[in-house]
Design a protein around this motif. Structure first.
Motif, mmCIF file in Angstrom:
data_model
loop_
_atom_site.group_PDB
_atom_site.id
_atom_site.type_symbol
_atom_site.label_atom_id
_atom_site.label_comp_id
_atom_site.label_asym_id
_atom_site.label_seq_id
_atom_site.Cartn_x
_atom_site.Cartn_y
_atom_site.Cartn_z
ATOM 1 N N GLU A 1 -2.281 44.337 -27.352
ATOM 2 C CA GLU A 1 -2.371 45.699 -27.892
ATOM 3 C C GLU A 1 -2.685 46.724 -26.806
ATOM 4 O O GLU A 1 -2.473 47.917 -27.003
ATOM 5 N N ALA A 2 -3.239 46.263 -25.691
ATOM 6 C CA ALA A 2 -3.663 47.185 -24.638
ATOM 7 C C ALA A 2 -3.292 46.620 -23.282
ATOM 8 O O ALA A 2 -3.147 45.412 -23.104
ATOM 9 N N ARG A 3 -3.172 47.528 -22.301
ATOM 10 C CA ARG A 3 -2.996 47.149 -20.899
ATOM 11 C C ARG A 3 -4.294 47.450 -20.144
ATOM 12 O O ARG A 3 -5.154 48.182 -20.630
ATOM 13 N N SER A 4 -4.380 46.902 -18.935
ATOM 14 C CA SER A 4 -5.604 47.076 -18.154
ATOM 15 C C SER A 4 -5.269 47.423 -16.711
ATOM 16 O O SER A 4 -4.111 47.344 -16.282
ATOM 17 N N ALA A 5 -6.301 47.778 -15.956
ATOM 18 C CA ALA A 5 -6.159 48.083 -14.536
ATOM 19 C C ALA A 5 -7.373 47.539 -13.796
ATOM 20 O O ALA A 5 -8.475 47.487 -14.357
ATOM 21 N N PHE A 6 -7.159 47.137 -12.540
ATOM 22 C CA PHE A 6 -8.223 46.581 -11.705
ATOM 23 C C PHE A 6 -8.435 47.531 -10.525
ATOM 24 O O PHE A 6 -7.563 47.666 -9.666
ATOM 25 N N PHE A 7 -9.585 48.205 -10.494
ATOM 26 C CA PHE A 7 -9.852 49.260 -9.522
ATOM 27 C C PHE A 7 -10.633 48.690 -8.341
ATOM 28 O O PHE A 7 -11.869 48.722 -8.322
ATOM 29 N N MET A 8 -9.921 48.191 -7.330
ATOM 30 C CA MET A 8 -10.593 47.659 -6.142
ATOM 31 C C MET A 8 -10.116 48.339 -4.862
ATOM 32 O O MET A 8 -10.917 48.871 -4.103
ATOM 33 N N THR A 9 -8.812 48.350 -4.602
ATOM 34 C CA THR A 9 -8.271 48.901 -3.360
ATOM 35 C C THR A 9 -8.565 50.386 -3.240
ATOM 36 O O THR A 9 -8.590 51.112 -4.244
ATOM 37 N N GLU A 10 -8.784 50.845 -2.006
ATOM 38 C CA GLU A 10 -9.127 52.250 -1.761
ATOM 39 C C GLU A 10 -8.191 52.868 -0.730
ATOM 40 O O GLU A 10 -7.517 52.142 0.023
ATOM 41 N N PRO A 11 -8.135 54.212 -0.660
ATOM 42 C CA PRO A 11 -7.214 54.865 0.276
ATOM 43 C C PRO A 11 -7.557 54.566 1.728
ATOM 44 O O PRO A 11 -8.727 54.644 2.128
ATOM 45 N N ALA A 12 -6.540 54.250 2.524
ATOM 46 C CA ALA A 12 -6.766 54.026 3.953
ATOM 47 C C ALA A 12 -7.280 55.292 4.623
ATOM 48 O O ALA A 12 -8.062 55.235 5.572
ATOM 49 N N SER A 13 -6.859 56.456 4.108
ATOM 50 C CA SER A 13 -7.290 57.729 4.697
ATOM 51 C C SER A 13 -8.785 57.947 4.571
ATOM 52 O O SER A 13 -9.379 58.724 5.327
ATOM 53 N N ASP A 14 -9.410 57.267 3.611
ATOM 54 C CA ASP A 14 -10.860 57.373 3.425
ATOM 55 C C ASP A 14 -11.615 56.279 4.173
ATOM 56 O O ASP A 14 -12.844 56.199 4.081
ATOM 57 N N GLY A 15 -10.876 55.421 4.881
ATOM 58 C CA GLY A 15 -11.518 54.284 5.525
ATOM 59 C C GLY A 15 -11.964 53.237 4.523
ATOM 60 O O GLY A 15 -12.878 52.446 4.782
ATOM 61 N N GLY A 16 -11.299 53.216 3.361
ATOM 62 C CA GLY A 16 -11.736 52.368 2.260
ATOM 63 C C GLY A 16 -11.182 50.965 2.301
ATOM 64 O O GLY A 16 -10.465 50.566 3.220
ATOM 65 N N ALA A 17 -11.534 50.205 1.266
ATOM 66 C CA ALA A 17 -11.205 48.784 1.186
ATOM 67 C C ALA A 17 -9.735 48.577 0.857
ATOM 68 O O ALA A 17 -9.210 49.161 -0.085
ATOM 69 N N GLY A 18 -9.094 47.730 1.656
ATOM 70 C CA GLY A 18 -7.761 47.246 1.358
ATOM 71 C C GLY A 18 -7.819 45.734 1.379
ATOM 72 O O GLY A 18 -8.445 45.108 0.528
ATOM 73 N N SER A 19 -7.229 45.150 2.430
ATOM 74 C CA SER A 19 -7.323 43.706 2.586
ATOM 75 C C SER A 19 -8.738 43.263 2.970
ATOM 76 O O SER A 19 -9.074 42.090 2.838
ATOM 77 N N ASP A 20 -9.548 44.207 3.462
ATOM 78 C CA ASP A 20 -10.940 43.917 3.819
ATOM 79 C C ASP A 20 -11.860 44.592 2.812
ATOM 80 O O ASP A 20 -12.228 45.762 2.971
ATOM 81 N N PRO A 21 -12.254 43.889 1.743
ATOM 82 C CA PRO A 21 -13.063 44.525 0.693
ATOM 83 C C PRO A 21 -14.457 44.929 1.163
ATOM 84 O O PRO A 21 -15.126 45.729 0.503
ATOM 85 N N SER A 22 -14.911 44.393 2.315
ATOM 86 C CA SER A 22 -16.231 44.780 2.814
ATOM 87 C C SER A 22 -16.273 46.244 3.236
ATOM 88 O O SER A 22 -17.350 46.807 3.433
#
Length: 392
Positions: A124-145
């Protein structure tokens, strides 16, 4: 996982394959298949899911009592669902929902399962997983730390701030799993969507187009989440991410192997029927050899998936094994898709068949859930650690 036995799993897989081939493949020409290049419309998804329920193949990898098929049993079902890019959406075996259901089933409290998991399993519903962050912010991609999104307690709530990127299906999702870091480490939270504190800045234009809602850049501004909507314990988010990602990587392999099998069928039919220089294309070694190489890659991918699934079924986290499968299978599927396009020439790069889309989807698969190079690097580090243990 104990599962239900491979014989029964194959019966489910046969029903899924019949449904996808007979009911879903005709939808590949439906104008609702891509909405602004970002996946099928919600109307189309729900229409297909109604037919999946009627056929008894909705969420076929999760049994009515809530138990999950073993990974080896799941493989035979998900491969069949992937025979069309629309198959996993129709049968509710698609990412990110499939991985999110798996995580909630493993970590969620009874109350969280009732509120959030139930509506996902029902389709009945879809979902999303909010982990990856923008590279421009220096955020998490392949390196979640490198995660920049923060959370802190405030009374009986947690307050979350940050930005996320490449969030698949955020647009149109009703359940979100948000990852942020506290003073104790990474945390995960369940949220109802849409939420005014979670704002979609833009939906990216990407090479793939199978996932509804596309991949979004999202701003999270003072999102308040009740404490009882934290998934698991504070500081354990990275551990939970591996609980989700190890089987999720393998599930991608399963689904897109189905797409590669379908591409091989289409390319084979083309090569056997199309004539050039006085004989069918398949009789030219340059073409016939490509199809033969594809068949080898398909069989090797099946074996790699089965081996990795068996490791996961032992109860091991299987991080190294899922990395090996992700690398080996995604690269094999890329070779298969590329050769299918080449065999079909101009037709292969046109939208006249599904081969062109599967090529694009598999190319993206080599990046999401960890690029090939990151997984190789991770395995190389393990090789070094294992050597050091064996040679103190």
């Amino acid at each position: 996982m104990s599962g239900i036995g491979m014989e029964k799993a194959l019966e489910i897989a046969d029903r899924v394959e019949a449904f996808v081939r007979e009911v879903i493949v005709p939808y590949e020409r439906d104008p609702r298949i891509e909405v602004h290049g970002h996946g099928p419309s919600e109307e189309l998804i729900m229409e297909m899911r109604d037919k999946a329920r009627a056929a008894g193949v909705m969420t076929p990898h999760i049994l009515p009592d809530g138990n999950h098929l073993s990974q080896r049993e799941t493989a035979v079902v998900l491969i069949r669902s992937g025979l069309s890019p629309l198959g996993p959406l129709a049968c509710n075996t698609m990412a990110p929902d499939e991985g999110n259901m798996y995580l909630l089933g493993k970590v969620g409290s009874p109350e969280q399962k009732q509120r959030f998991l139930k509506q996902l399993v029902s389709g009945e519903a879809r979902s999303a997983f909010f982990m990856t962050e923008p590279a421009s912010d220096g955020g998490a991609g392949s390196d979640p730390s490198m995660m920049q999104t923060t959370c802190h307690p405030d009374g009986n709530h947690w307050v979350i701030n940050g930005r996320k990127a490449f969030i698949t299906g955020a647009q149109g999702a009703r359940v979100g799993i948000v990852m942020a870091k506290s003073t104790e480490g990474a945390c995960m939270f369940l949220v109802d969507l849409p939420n005014p504190a979670i704002r979609i800045e833009r939906v990216l234009d990407t090479i793939d187009s199978s996932m509804p809602g596309g991949h979004a850049v999202v701003a999270i501004d003072n999102l308040r989440v009740p404490a009882d909507q934290m998934l698991g314990a504070s500081g354990e988010g990275f551990q939970y991410a591996q609980v989700r990602l190890s089987p999720a990587r393998l599930s991608h392999c399963m689904r897109w192997l189905g797409g590669a099998i379908r591409s091989q069928e289409i390319a084979t039919a083309y090569a056997c029927k199309r004539h050039a220089f006085g004989k069918p294309l398949v009789d030219h070694e340059g073409v016939g050899f490509m199809l033969a190489e594809n068949l080898i890659d398909i069989r090797q991918a099946e074996l790699m998936i089965d081996w990795c699934a068996g490791v996961l079924d032992t109860g091991s986290l299987g991080t190294a094994e899922s990395s090996m499968a992700k690398v080996a299978v995604s690269e094999a599927l890329m070779r298969i898709a590329d050769k299918c396009v080449q065999v079909m020439g101009g037709t292969g790069v046109s939208g006249d068949t599904i081969v062109e889309q599967i090529f694009r989807e598999v190319r993206a698969f080599r990046i999401y859930d960890g690029p090939t190079e990151v997984h190789k690097w991770s395995m190389a580090k393990k090789i070094k650690r294992d050597f050091a243990k064996a040679n103190p």
